[in-house]
Design a protein around this motif. Structure first.
Motif, PDB file in Angstrom:
ATOM      1  N   SER A 571      44.922 -39.218 -49.431  1.00  0.00           N
ATOM      2  CA  SER A 571      45.506 -40.701 -49.553  1.00  0.00           C
ATOM      3  C   SER A 571      45.762 -40.745 -51.039  1.00  0.00           C
ATOM      4  N   PRO A 572      46.717 -40.078 -51.786  1.00  0.00           N
ATOM      5  CA  PRO A 572      46.916 -40.104 -53.041  1.00  0.00           C
ATOM      6  C   PRO A 572      47.677 -41.599 -53.367  1.00  0.00           C
ATOM      7  N   SER A 573      47.796 -41.951 -54.616  1.00  0.00           N
ATOM      8  CA  SER A 573      48.309 -43.017 -55.014  1.00  0.00           C
ATOM      9  C   SER A 573      49.676 -42.958 -55.331  1.00  0.00           C
ATOM     10  N   GLY A 574      50.149 -41.719 -55.754  1.00  0.00           N
ATOM     11  CA  GLY A 574      51.445 -41.449 -55.863  1.00  0.00           C
ATOM     12  C   GLY A 574      51.945 -41.275 -57.274  1.00  0.00           C
ATOM     13  N   ILE A 575      50.803 -41.654 -58.166  1.00  0.00           N
ATOM     14  CA  ILE A 575      50.966 -41.684 -59.666  1.00  0.00           C
ATOM     15  C   ILE A 575      51.358 -40.208 -60.156  1.00  0.00           C
ATOM     16  N   ASP A 576      50.720 -39.132 -59.535  1.00  0.00           N
ATOM     17  CA  ASP A 576      50.955 -37.785 -59.965  1.00  0.00           C
ATOM     18  C   ASP A 576      52.308 -37.179 -59.787  1.00  0.00           C
ATOM     19  N   ASN A 577      52.671 -37.468 -58.680  1.00  0.00           N
ATOM     20  CA  ASN A 577      54.136 -36.921 -58.385  1.00  0.00           C
ATOM     21  C   ASN A 577      55.308 -37.832 -59.073  1.00  0.00           C
ATOM     22  N   THR A 578      55.325 -38.907 -59.389  1.00  0.00           N
ATOM     23  CA  THR A 578      55.987 -40.005 -60.133  1.00  0.00           C
ATOM     24  C   THR A 578      56.081 -39.452 -61.472  1.00  0.00           C
ATOM     25  N   LEU A 579      54.941 -39.269 -61.994  1.00  0.00           N
ATOM     26  CA  LEU A 579      55.111 -39.017 -63.409  1.00  0.00           C
ATOM     27  C   LEU A 579      55.612 -37.611 -63.647  1.00  0.00           C
ATOM     28  N   SER A 580      55.329 -36.811 -62.639  1.00  0.00           N
ATOM     29  CA  SER A 580      55.600 -35.446 -62.808  1.00  0.00           C
ATOM     30  C   SER A 580      56.963 -35.354 -62.720  1.00  0.00           C
ATOM     31  N   CYS A 581      57.718 -35.921 -61.627  1.00  0.00           N
ATOM     32  CA  CYS A 581      59.240 -36.005 -61.544  1.00  0.00           C
ATOM     33  C   CYS A 581      59.824 -36.557 -62.549  1.00  0.00           C
ATOM     34  N   PHE A 582      59.484 -37.880 -63.317  1.00  0.00           N
ATOM     35  CA  PHE A 582      60.255 -38.147 -63.989  1.00  0.00           C
ATOM     36  C   PHE A 582      59.993 -38.379 -65.436  1.00  0.00           C
ATOM     37  N   GLY A 583      58.808 -37.685 -65.721  1.00  0.00           N
ATOM     38  CA  GLY A 583      58.587 -37.325 -67.017  1.00  0.00           C
ATOM     39  C   GLY A 583      58.410 -38.240 -68.138  1.00  0.00           C
ATOM     40  N   ARG A 584      57.879 -39.406 -67.847  1.00  0.00           N
ATOM     41  CA  ARG A 584      58.004 -40.360 -68.745  1.00  0.00           C
ATOM     42  C   ARG A 584      56.650 -41.189 -68.646  1.00  0.00           C
ATOM     43  N   SER A 585      56.243 -41.894 -69.806  1.00  0.00           N
ATOM     44  CA  SER A 585      54.813 -42.610 -69.805  1.00  0.00           C
ATOM     45  C   SER A 585      55.256 -43.820 -68.986  1.00  0.00           C
ATOM     46  N   ILE A 586      54.309 -44.109 -67.992  1.00  0.00           N
ATOM     47  CA  ILE A 586      54.480 -45.335 -67.087  1.00  0.00           C
ATOM     48  C   ILE A 586      53.306 -46.224 -66.795  1.00  0.00           C
ATOM     49  N   LEU A 587      53.584 -47.367 -66.426  1.00  0.00           N
ATOM     50  CA  LEU A 587      52.688 -48.427 -65.870  1.00  0.00           C
ATOM     51  C   LEU A 587      52.839 -48.347 -64.410  1.00  0.00           C
ATOM     52  N   PHE A 588      52.025 -47.619 -63.367  1.00  0.00           N
ATOM     53  CA  PHE A 588      52.142 -47.477 -62.198  1.00  0.00           C
ATOM     54  C   PHE A 588      51.495 -48.357 -61.400  1.00  0.00           C
TER      55      PHE A 588
END
Length: 742
Positions: A571-588
């Motif tokens: 049950s991941p949050s989705g932050i890992d793949n989002t950051l990996s895919c878009f390669g930007r600092s994010i507030l998730f």
């Protein structure tokens, strides 16, 4: 019987070695967990009770030598020693001996000697006669001193009387009390017996007992061991087995005649025995003293081993050594590492441990002699020096073995050379990644676990952390991740581990009839909370899409990677793949559309990653937190709300480069993560080291339970990194995005 032979065990990571030993039954689950978490090391408080004026704990590597067979019993040997050549030599010597059924060892009797020296005796000869007449009564009385020892099958076995003529022409009676201490080392037992028996002996002799203490000379505890090596197995590419055999025998004969060579030969024997003694909590100083006295028992110091030719032309080795270890009592009660060493040994009696030590001494002597008469001993020592130099220049783990190998080959083992080699390897890696598809790793600065429950999390990317290439293959689909020593053929129906990631990607891209070779390169270690699985998924999706000319959007790549993450982590949050895919600092924020806010940065935050000694298992940590959440929902909601607020404030601090504020928020967030029980003693130690050496913020990053910490170090990154290295931790300086697409 569990096999002790483990092929290429040395190539595994520390964590994987522990897992393998647990799988094979050499480690209990509890002990495996204690090693991973560092709980096998004594605390400062315990150390302060063991010694005077204690300042801290002094560390040495705990290793194992597999492959041993001793008296038909499979064994692995625990070793505390800083020389890799000792461990490697023992492992190889034990492996070679398996062809002839290993080592045979025997300890027929094992008595510790207590001594009482009596002075001022008027008629020594007649007193000796009187004492001998009372010997049975004296033994009976001595055995009443420790009734529990007798109940365990031990006790006083004999009492002997000797006359010592001193330099000043006076004579002294030396009373020798032989005690079977069973499985204990027995020093305190014997000393108590000596002190208790002294008044009785004074009364009989009319003299004065001046010394009442054990002797460390173990002439009544001689352990023998022997081994045969097939001559055919002794040779190397440049020398025949027969010549190696004959050279070993000759070298041994020289050592038996030359005190300079004998001392060095026996030191090699003790390299192995001392390492086992320390690993099992035994008194290596007493063992050393007794061994060297025994080597000079005939009035001339000589070698402890004998190597000779068997009737069929093989090489036979023998050793006789005075040794009496213990497996109960003493420091073993206080030192969990010693108990761990004993569990690894698999011994049930002190006799078995003595026989193991004698076998190890003989094996180490063989390894040293074979190296000496073939490659030369310096080759192994130079490799040790090369490892130290490679560590000095902070060589990454994935380049370490290559740097060491090239340093040794260069014959110029210096820091500048290691740096040059490292730079060349880095350049080669960059060139190998040409035409690769890349993805980012992730560092969660704030918001772990709370993100799973819909709260904000702040994260920054590690750019170009993973590169992947895909090409067509005539055989099965295969993936190769060099830095993880992973080469795996993919079965199409297998949805576990890395196979599951590949097959999920193939399903999403509708690939049914193609076989591919996928080469991956990464700077991210496995299981350290840096989003390695998501980064590998994204890089592979991009590489495979490029190969099959599928023009898919970043959003689609992110969706596929999230499916891979669910397979890997539940049950991941989705932050890992989002950051990996878009390669930007994010507030998730999960379940929000879009679920991230890009944070543009003017400069790179001065971050340092530190790796603990234990990997993190996200699916387990998320599940454990969820179980605790369901039991204490209101309290956990309050904690997650605080983390949510901290993450939002942290995003503002990151945008404005307000590192003081960001560091303070990181420290508070770690305290909250500690409250939900995802930190470990190892992580806490690293965080304390970072903060004490100048980090203004330090916390665990990722799911916890092991893994990594992140430290914010505006003015102290070198000092923090050096301090972590000195404490045995590996580090990574990440390159953080300024908001550019990866």
């Amino acid at each position: 019987m569990t096999k002790s032979h483990m092929s290429k065990f040395y190539k595994l990571s520390i964590t994987d070695r522990i897992i393998e030993l647990e799988r094979l039954g050499w480690l209990s689950p509890k002990d495996a967990e204690n090693i991973k978490s560092g709980n096998h090391i004594i605390t400062n408080e315990v150390a302060d009770k063991m010694a005077e004026n204690t300042l801290g704990i002094f560390g040495l590597p705990l290793s194992v030598a597999p492959n041993f067979i001793i008296n038909d019993r499979e064994c692995i040997v625990p070793l505390v020693v800083e020389e890799p050549s000792v461990v490697a030599g023992l492992s190889q010597a034990a492996f070679m001996a398996r062809a002839t059924n290993g080592f045979k060892a025997c300890l027929s009797e094992s008595y510790l000697t207590g001594q009482i020296h009596i002075i001022n005796v008027k008629n020594i000869e007649s007193t000796i006669i009187d004492l001998k007449k009372e010997c049975s009564n004296l033994i009976f009385k001595a055995n009443k001193i420790h009734p529990r020892l007798n109940a365990r099958g031990g006790g006083v076995r004999n009492i002997d009387f000797k006359i010592l003529n001193l330099q000043d022409k006076t004579s002294v009676i030396s009373v020798h009390i032989l005690v079977d201490t069973c499985d204990a080392m027995g020093a305190n037992l014997v000393n108590t017996i000596c002190e208790a028996m002294a008044p009785t002996l004074e009364k009989i002799s009319g003299g004065k007992a001046i010394l009442k203490i054990l002797s460390n000379f173990l002439d009544h505890s001689i352990c023998s061991a022997s081994v045969i090596y097939n001559t055919d197995s002794l040779g190397k590419s440049f020398i025949s087995g027969e010549e190696v055999r004959d050279r070993i025998i000759l070298a041994n004969q020289i050592a038996s005649s030359d005190i300079h060579r004998a001392v060095t030969s026996n030191k090699g024997v003790m390299n192995g025995i001392d390492a086992v003694a320390i690993a099992t909590g035994n008194d290596w100083r007493a063992i050393e003293a007794s061994v060297h006295a025994y080597a000079a028992r005939n009035g001339r110091y000589s070698t402890l081993t004998k190597w000779s030719l068997t009737s069929n032309g093989d090489l036979e080795g023998e050793i006789n050594i005075p040794i009496k270890p213990g497996i109960v009592g003493g420091s073993l009660l206080l030192n969990p590492a010693a108990n761990l060493g004993l569990e690894l040994c698999g011994v049930e009696t002190a006799k078995q441990l003595a026989e193991m030590m004698a076998s190890v001494g003989l094996a180490q002597n063989f390894a040293a002699l074979r190296a000496l008469v073939t490659d030369g001993i310096q080759k192994g020592h130079m490799r040790l020096h090369a490892r130290s130099v490679a560590s000095l220049v902070k060589t990454p783990k994935y380049f370490f073995d290559d740097v060491v190998k090239k340093l040794v080959k260069s014959d110029d083992i210096k820091a500048w050379k290691a740096t040059e080699i490292l730079n060349d390897l880095e350049n080669e890696r960059v060139l190998s990644l040409v035409d690769s598809e890349f993805s980012a790793g992730k560092i969660i600065l704030l918001g772990e676990h709370a993100a799973v429950y819909g709260k904000h999390a702040l994260a920054v990317p590690v750019l170009n952390a993973v590169g992947a290439k895909a090409s067509l293959s005539k055989n099965k689909t295969k993936i190769n991740i060099n830095e993880w020593n992973l080469i795996k053929s993919i079965e199409r129906e297998d949805y576990s581990g890395i196979s599951g990631i590949i097959n999920t990607i193939f399903d999403s891209l509708e690939i049914n009839d193609l076989n591919l070779t996928i080469n991956v390169s990464t700077i991210l270690p496995r299981g350290m909370g840096l989003g390695s699985s998501a980064a590998i998924s994204v890089a592979i999706i991009r590489a495979v899409s490029k190969l099959i000319e599928a023009n898919i959007s970043s959003e689609k790549i992110n969706d596929i990677a999230f499916s891979c993450e669910k397979l890997a982590h539940g049950s991941p949050s989705g932050i890992d793949n989002t950051l990996s895919c878009f390669g930007r600092s994010i507030l998730f924020q999960k379940n929000k559309s879009p679920n991230y806010e890009i944070i543009e940065l003017d400069e790179l935050p001065p971050l340092l990653i530190g790796f603990s000694r234990r990997s993190s298992h996200t699916i387990q940590q998320v599940g454990d937190v969820n179980s605790r959440y369901n039991k204490n929902m209101s309290q956990y909601d309050a904690i997650f709300n605080q983390i949510d607020d901290i993450s939002c404030k942290g995003a503002k601090a990151l945008k404005t480069n307000d590192y003081d504020a960001l560091g303070g928020l990181m420290n508070i967030c770690h305290g909250l993560l500690n409250a939900i029980e995802v930190s470990t003693p190892d992580l806490e130690n690293m965080i304390n080291i970072a903060r004490e050496n100048g980090a203004i913020g330090a916390k665990l990053t990722g799911s916890g339970g092991g893994g990594s910490i992140v430290a914010l170090c505006p003015d102290s990154i070198d000092k923090v990194q050096q301090s972590l290295h000195q404490s045995g931790y590996e580090t990574l300086r990440p390159f953080v995005s300024r908001g550019l697409k990866n």
